[in-house]
Design an enzyme around this catalytic site. Sequence first.
Site, mmCIF file in Angstrom:
data_model
loop_
_atom_site.group_PDB
_atom_site.id
_atom_site.type_symbol
_atom_site.label_atom_id
_atom_site.label_comp_id
_atom_site.label_asym_id
_atom_site.label_seq_id
_atom_site.Cartn_x
_atom_site.Cartn_y
_atom_site.Cartn_z
ATOM 1 N N HIS A 146 3.575 51.787 94.647
ATOM 2 C CA HIS A 146 4.646 51.777 93.648
ATOM 3 C C HIS A 146 4.826 50.356 93.128
ATOM 4 O O HIS A 146 4.151 49.432 93.593
ATOM 5 C CB HIS A 146 5.945 52.315 94.270
ATOM 6 C CG HIS A 146 6.433 51.457 95.397
ATOM 7 N ND1 HIS A 146 6.137 51.722 96.714
ATOM 8 C CD2 HIS A 146 7.147 50.297 95.408
ATOM 9 C CE1 HIS A 146 6.672 50.775 97.479
ATOM 10 N NE2 HIS A 146 7.277 49.898 96.710
ATOM 11 N N GLU A 194 8.932 40.939 93.732
ATOM 12 C CA GLU A 194 9.883 40.812 94.844
ATOM 13 C C GLU A 194 9.617 39.529 95.607
ATOM 14 O O GLU A 194 10.507 38.716 95.807
ATOM 15 C CB GLU A 194 9.755 42.028 95.765
ATOM 16 C CG GLU A 194 10.163 43.316 95.054
ATOM 17 C CD GLU A 194 10.841 44.303 95.976
ATOM 18 O OE1 GLU A 194 10.162 44.812 96.884
ATOM 19 O OE2 GLU A 194 12.042 44.563 95.793
ATOM 20 N N THR A 249 11.817 46.954 101.365
ATOM 21 C CA THR A 249 12.665 46.186 100.441
ATOM 22 C C THR A 249 13.698 47.068 99.751
ATOM 23 O O THR A 249 14.310 46.647 98.772
ATOM 24 C CB THR A 249 11.815 45.438 99.391
ATOM 25 O OG1 THR A 249 11.158 46.417 98.558
ATOM 26 C CG2 THR A 249 10.779 44.547 100.047
ATOM 27 N N THR A 250 13.841 48.295 100.255
ATOM 28 C CA THR A 250 14.906 49.188 99.788
ATOM 29 C C THR A 250 15.584 49.774 101.027
ATOM 30 O O THR A 250 14.982 49.825 102.096
ATOM 31 C CB THR A 250 14.341 50.349 98.940
ATOM 32 O OG1 THR A 250 13.360 51.067 99.708
ATOM 33 C CG2 THR A 250 13.702 49.838 97.657
ATOM 34 N N HIS A 288 14.155 55.049 91.138
ATOM 35 C CA HIS A 288 14.187 53.616 91.429
ATOM 36 C C HIS A 288 12.880 52.922 91.065
ATOM 37 O O HIS A 288 12.833 51.715 90.883
ATOM 38 C CB HIS A 288 14.462 53.373 92.915
ATOM 39 C CG HIS A 288 15.774 53.903 93.384
ATOM 40 N ND1 HIS A 288 16.988 53.384 92.973
ATOM 41 C CD2 HIS A 288 16.084 54.922 94.228
ATOM 42 C CE1 HIS A 288 17.980 54.057 93.559
ATOM 43 N NE2 HIS A 288 17.458 54.991 94.313
ATOM 44 N N HIS A 300 3.100 47.532 95.482
ATOM 45 C CA HIS A 300 3.082 47.695 96.938
ATOM 46 C C HIS A 300 2.252 48.914 97.309
ATOM 47 O O HIS A 300 2.563 50.023 96.865
ATOM 48 C CB HIS A 300 4.508 47.863 97.476
ATOM 49 C CG HIS A 300 5.326 46.612 97.376
ATOM 50 N ND1 HIS A 300 6.702 46.591 97.329
ATOM 51 C CD2 HIS A 300 4.915 45.304 97.327
ATOM 52 C CE1 HIS A 300 7.110 45.338 97.269
ATOM 53 N NE2 HIS A 300 6.054 44.528 97.250
ATOM 54 N N HIS A 305 7.453 47.145 91.282
ATOM 55 C CA HIS A 305 8.747 46.505 91.031
ATOM 56 C C HIS A 305 8.543 45.604 89.817
ATOM 57 O O HIS A 305 7.575 44.841 89.780
ATOM 58 C CB HIS A 305 9.180 45.655 92.226
ATOM 59 C CG HIS A 305 9.277 46.429 93.514
ATOM 60 N ND1 HIS A 305 10.456 46.980 93.974
ATOM 61 C CD2 HIS A 305 8.334 46.763 94.434
ATOM 62 C CE1 HIS A 305 10.240 47.611 95.125
ATOM 63 N NE2 HIS A 305 8.959 47.491 95.427
HETATM 64 ZN ZN LIG Z 1 8.142 48.148 97.127
#
Ligand SMILES: [Zn+2]
Length: 312
Positions: free
Chosen positions: A116, A128, A222-223, A88, A141, A118
């Site tokens: 990590h 995000e 957020t996951t 992901h 993040h 996004h």
């Molecule tokens: Zn994140």
Amino acid sequence: MDFLKVFTGAFVAFVQLFPYAVGASSWGYFGSDGPSHWSDVSATCGMSSQSPINIVSIDTIMSSMDAFTLSKFDTTTGLSLNMVNNGHTAQLNIDGAAVKVSGGGLTADYNTAQLHFHWGKTDAEGSEHTVDGTRFPMEMHIVNYRATYTSVSDAAGHSDGLAVLGFFFEIGNTSHPGIQKIVDVLSSITDAGTNTTVTPFMLNELLPSSLDNFYRYSGSLTTPNCNEVVTWSVFPQSIKITSSQMAVFRTLQSVEQNDDGNHNMYNNYRPVQAMGSRKLYANFNPNAGARPSVHLSLSLLALLSCILSRMF
Ligand SMILES: [Zn+2]
């Protein structure tokens, strides 16, 4: 009994790392696995204190929070870094040194576990959080868990468990040397489920030059499982990288098929969630733009000329 415990523990750890490998959960960013279906995976994803959010700068409440202190972000001693493609995102796992964050209005030390990213299909999207509706090409993040807990997964069960620092990226003309250290290892983790050891580097090489200003609100992962346990700090000062550095992230292979029918990893960001009754704080005045300081300079100039005219 002990064997069962060890086996169960190992299995749970495996599922957390590679959920797609055992079909333990099915979530993603496209089609029937997409964010609008996440509450089928975890009901928490449908609750009212979710992340990310659109940061509306005129709605911020000024709050005097102390500055952040980042410990061991400026050393490689004892640091162990491992970069993983978890299907992901690209995630840098941080071990070995006592890397932690404190201050910033937090009520305890938070140990740094991983960071990590996004990002988008193009440079026009990817972050995000958004600021007054503006979306950035990427967001990093840095995930920290309260030092009174044992791990991220332990902390995820407590409302004060996690403190995540969010950083926006913007496209510039100069290659970012810190981010390049991440970019350099992405070709070693092209496939979902692969990882590689990273030569230790100082983590502050990834950060913007100032951490002075930040937004603060209470939200979630957020996951899935979208646990509402995150004290969010989102920094307005962005990190500048080149479009070609950005493009390398999109060569990673996702566990899911994207809207182009291949597995290139992109648009791994969740849409913004309703703010509801939550409050958005900032330790600075986001509405103090360039204009007030121009006014200030003009009045200083006027004052100076007044003084000078009296002197001479
Ligand atoms: Zn994140």
